[in-house]
Scaffold this motif. Structure first.
Motif, PDB file in Angstrom:
ATOM      1  N   ILE A  33      49.139  34.406  34.394  1.00  0.00           N
ATOM      2  CA  ILE A  33      47.763  34.951  34.989  1.00  0.00           C
ATOM      3  C   ILE A  33      48.062  34.957  36.332  1.00  0.00           C
ATOM      4  CG2 ILE A  33      45.283  33.978  34.998  1.00  0.00           C
ATOM      5  CD1 ILE A  33      45.911  35.419  32.490  1.00  0.00           C
ATOM      6  N   GLN A  34      48.569  33.988  36.998  1.00  0.00           N
ATOM      7  CA  GLN A  34      48.703  33.886  38.397  1.00  0.00           C
ATOM      8  C   GLN A  34      49.442  35.213  38.848  1.00  0.00           C
ATOM      9  OE1 GLN A  34      50.688  30.123  38.858  1.00  0.00           O
ATOM     10  NE2 GLN A  34      48.683  28.998  39.059  1.00  0.00           N
ATOM     11  N   LYS A  35      50.307  35.572  38.176  1.00  0.00           N
ATOM     12  CA  LYS A  35      51.345  36.737  38.554  1.00  0.00           C
ATOM     13  C   LYS A  35      50.167  38.154  38.587  1.00  0.00           C
ATOM     14  CE  LYS A  35      55.228  39.358  37.822  1.00  0.00           C
ATOM     15  NZ  LYS A  35      54.705  40.819  37.753  1.00  0.00           N
ATOM     16  N   LEU A  36      49.286  38.235  37.502  1.00  0.00           N
ATOM     17  CA  LEU A  36      48.245  39.022  37.456  1.00  0.00           C
ATOM     18  C   LEU A  36      47.338  39.103  38.699  1.00  0.00           C
ATOM     19  CD1 LEU A  36      47.396  39.456  33.692  1.00  0.00           C
ATOM     20  CD2 LEU A  36      48.992  40.872  34.983  1.00  0.00           C
ATOM     21  N   ILE A  37      47.110  38.081  38.914  1.00  0.00           N
ATOM     22  CA  ILE A  37      46.055  37.833  40.026  1.00  0.00           C
ATOM     23  C   ILE A  37      46.877  38.286  41.270  1.00  0.00           C
ATOM     24  CG2 ILE A  37      44.662  36.199  41.566  1.00  0.00           C
ATOM     25  CD1 ILE A  37      44.126  34.506  38.827  1.00  0.00           C
ATOM     26  N   LYS A  38      47.986  37.742  41.420  1.00  0.00           N
ATOM     27  CA  LYS A  38      48.622  38.220  42.939  1.00  0.00           C
ATOM     28  C   LYS A  38      49.000  39.509  43.058  1.00  0.00           C
ATOM     29  CE  LYS A  38      53.104  36.870  45.584  1.00  0.00           C
ATOM     30  NZ  LYS A  38      54.321  35.986  45.223  1.00  0.00           N
ATOM     31  N   ASP A  39      49.256  40.140  41.700  1.00  0.00           N
ATOM     32  CA  ASP A  39      49.153  41.618  41.742  1.00  0.00           C
ATOM     33  C   ASP A  39      47.968  42.448  41.725  1.00  0.00           C
ATOM     34  OD1 ASP A  39      52.160  41.176  41.406  1.00  0.00           O
ATOM     35  OD2 ASP A  39      52.246  41.423  39.517  1.00  0.00           O
ATOM     36  N   LYS A  40      47.007  41.834  41.826  1.00  0.00           N
ATOM     37  CA  LYS A  40      45.597  42.391  42.028  1.00  0.00           C
ATOM     38  C   LYS A  40      45.348  43.080  40.778  1.00  0.00           C
ATOM     39  CE  LYS A  40      46.286  43.121  46.904  1.00  0.00           C
ATOM     40  NZ  LYS A  40      46.547  44.272  48.189  1.00  0.00           N
ATOM     41  N   MET A  41      45.707  42.491  39.482  1.00  0.00           N
ATOM     42  CA  MET A  41      45.327  42.840  38.310  1.00  0.00           C
ATOM     43  C   MET A  41      43.926  42.416  37.565  1.00  0.00           C
ATOM     44  SD  MET A  41      47.524  45.418  37.609  1.00  0.00           S
ATOM     45  CE  MET A  41      47.846  45.838  36.130  1.00  0.00           C
ATOM     46  N   VAL A  42      43.573  41.293  38.538  1.00  0.00           N
ATOM     47  CA  VAL A  42      42.380  40.470  38.211  1.00  0.00           C
ATOM     48  C   VAL A  42      41.071  40.414  39.281  1.00  0.00           C
ATOM     49  CG1 VAL A  42      41.486  38.273  37.557  1.00  0.00           C
ATOM     50  CG2 VAL A  42      43.843  38.833  36.818  1.00  0.00           C
ATOM     51  N   VAL A  44      36.996  39.830  40.441  1.00  0.00           N
ATOM     52  CA  VAL A  44      35.764  39.048  40.236  1.00  0.00           C
ATOM     53  C   VAL A  44      34.707  39.724  40.723  1.00  0.00           C
ATOM     54  CG1 VAL A  44      34.548  36.792  40.556  1.00  0.00           C
ATOM     55  CG2 VAL A  44      37.051  36.824  40.355  1.00  0.00           C
ATOM     56  N   ASN A  45      33.679  40.154  40.097  1.00  0.00           N
ATOM     57  CA  ASN A  45      32.558  40.944  40.215  1.00  0.00           C
ATOM     58  C   ASN A  45      33.137  42.429  40.987  1.00  0.00           C
ATOM     59  OD1 ASN A  45      30.781  39.154  39.196  1.00  0.00           O
ATOM     60  ND2 ASN A  45      31.023  38.131  41.194  1.00  0.00           N
ATOM     61  N   GLY A  46      34.385  43.059  40.506  1.00  0.00           N
ATOM     62  CA  GLY A  46      34.998  44.151  41.174  1.00  0.00           C
ATOM     63  C   GLY A  46      35.836  43.816  42.515  1.00  0.00           C
ATOM     64  N   LYS A  47      35.880  42.402  42.863  1.00  0.00           N
ATOM     65  CA  LYS A  47      36.463  42.380  44.148  1.00  0.00           C
ATOM     66  C   LYS A  47      37.709  41.386  43.652  1.00  0.00           C
ATOM     67  CE  LYS A  47      34.464  40.492  47.454  1.00  0.00           C
ATOM     68  NZ  LYS A  47      33.482  39.845  48.420  1.00  0.00           N
ATOM     69  N   GLU A  48      38.912  41.617  44.417  1.00  0.00           N
ATOM     70  CA  GLU A  48      40.003  40.783  44.340  1.00  0.00           C
ATOM     71  C   GLU A  48      39.932  39.335  44.905  1.00  0.00           C
ATOM     72  OE1 GLU A  48      43.043  43.068  46.320  1.00  0.00           O
ATOM     73  OE2 GLU A  48      42.644  44.915  44.978  1.00  0.00           O
ATOM     74  N   GLU A  49      40.375  38.635  44.121  1.00  0.00           N
ATOM     75  CA  GLU A  49      40.257  36.986  44.503  1.00  0.00           C
ATOM     76  C   GLU A  49      41.715  36.393  44.526  1.00  0.00           C
ATOM     77  OE1 GLU A  49      37.736  35.636  46.296  1.00  0.00           O
ATOM     78  OE2 GLU A  49      36.018  36.750  45.815  1.00  0.00           O
ATOM     79  N   LYS A  50      41.936  35.203  44.988  1.00  0.00           N
ATOM     80  CA  LYS A  50      42.977  34.518  45.052  1.00  0.00           C
ATOM     81  C   LYS A  50      42.839  33.545  43.894  1.00  0.00           C
ATOM     82  CE  LYS A  50      44.546  34.678  49.733  1.00  0.00           C
ATOM     83  NZ  LYS A  50      45.157  34.122  51.033  1.00  0.00           N
ATOM     84  N   SER A  51      44.107  32.950  43.271  1.00  0.00           N
ATOM     85  CA  SER A  51      43.986  31.829  41.902  1.00  0.00           C
ATOM     86  C   SER A  51      43.176  30.823  42.263  1.00  0.00           C
ATOM     87  CB  SER A  51      45.501  31.445  41.910  1.00  0.00           C
ATOM     88  OG  SER A  51      45.965  32.885  41.431  1.00  0.00           O
TER      89      SER A  51
END
Length: 311
Positions: A33-42, A44-51
């Motif tokens: 999941i952390q890798k997906l967040i880092k790769d901008k695959m997650v 929040v309300n259409g915006k990229e956020e950090k873990s």
């Protein structure tokens, strides 16, 4: 590209984004999941956020899951103790010293290597190349039962049962000290140790964790117990028993180094495993007998206790 969408409820507000998503989708590891967040695959309300982003009530979390990679971990002809197998899953009785899945620098000799050979690569692709088919894990020096998914449908069904705490998981163990209560419930949150990042600990803002324990036999210096998991946090039984000051015998990470019995790691055995079959809908339960070393240790402790009582 598969998409998943979830919303944050009032009870979940204030949780880290990576923790929130990992708890919502327990079939995926938190590192994945952390890798997906880092790769901008997650988003929040259409915006990229950090873990470390703390989720808020009403947040819309969207996760884009890339297609599974080709499995490139080597298949090895390693004997397996298969308790049950069909087209959807296997139940394995894991021996001591076997690591469940490969890790950087250790890509051979694991349960996954053996499964790839036995199943000819027919394992669920969820969790990618390192953990194909692995729904849940037990530690290297813990023996006993775990279920493996052969396809993604089975994996998602079993992972959902884990999340809903409907899978029966009973362990047998020997602890240090004489536990006075016949039965007890340990309800204490578990998270990463604040100082030693390689360990887990009971901490105030940890993840909800509940273990039910029952004493099966008492000795002067030890207790033979059954521990049933209600939740399944990393090292949960080991951390909870250490927390109540009855660490597992042989656990030199959460207890004390004990060479009296020449043990190899903690005395812990995943004895009973029960779940709803993903395809048939029938409840299935399996039991693995105690390994030889465990029975021998019990006999030694019984004899030692008898001698102490007769002195």
């Amino acid at each position: 590209m598969e998409k998943e969408k979830i919303f944050v409820s009032e009870e979940e507000e204030g949780v880290r984004l990576d923790v929130f998503v990992a708890e919502a989708f327990e079939e995926y590891s938190r590192s994945y999941i952390q890798k997906l967040i880092k790769d901008k695959m997650v988003t929040v309300n259409g915006k990229e956020e950090k873990s470390k982003y703390l989720v808020k009530v009403g947040d819309e979390i969207e996760m884009n899951i890339p297609p599974a990679e080709e499995l490139d971990v080597v298949a090895q002809n390693i004997p397996l103790d298969i308790v049950y197998e069909d087209n959807d899953l296997l139940v394995i009785n894991k021996p001591k010293s076997m690591v469940v899945h490969p890790a950087p620098g250790n890509y051979e000799g694991t349960l996954v290597n053996a499964l790839l050979y036995h199943c000819k690569g027919q394992l669920s692709s969820i969790n990618g190349v390192i953990r194909p088919g692995i729904v849940h894990r037990i530690d290297k020096d813990t023996t006993g039962l775990l279920v493996v998914a052969k396809n993604d449908h089975s994996h998602r069904s079993l992972a959902a049962q884990l999340k809903e705490h409907t899978i029966t998981r009973k362990y047998h163990a020997i602890t240090m000290g004489n536990i006075k209560e016949n039965a007890a419930v340990i309800d204490a949150p578990i998270g990463r140790h604040p100082v030693d990042r390689l360990k887990q600990a009971v901490i105030q803002d940890g993840r909800h964790a509940v273990t039910h324990i029952k004493v099966l036999e008492r000795f002067i210096d030890y207790s033979y117990i059954e521990a049933q998991l209600e939740t399944g946090r990393t090292h949960q039984i080991r951390v909870h028993l250490s927390y109540i000051r009855h660490p597992l015998l042989g656990d030199d990470i959460y207890g004390t180094k004990n060479s009296k019995f020449n043990l190899q790691g903690q005395v812990l055995h995943a004895k009973t495993l029960g779940f709803i079959h993903p395809t048939t809908g029938a409840y299935m339960e399996f039991d693995a007998p105690l390994p030889a070393y465990f029975n021998k240790l019990l006999d030694v402790i019984r004899l030692k206790t008898k001698k102490q009582e007769n002195q």
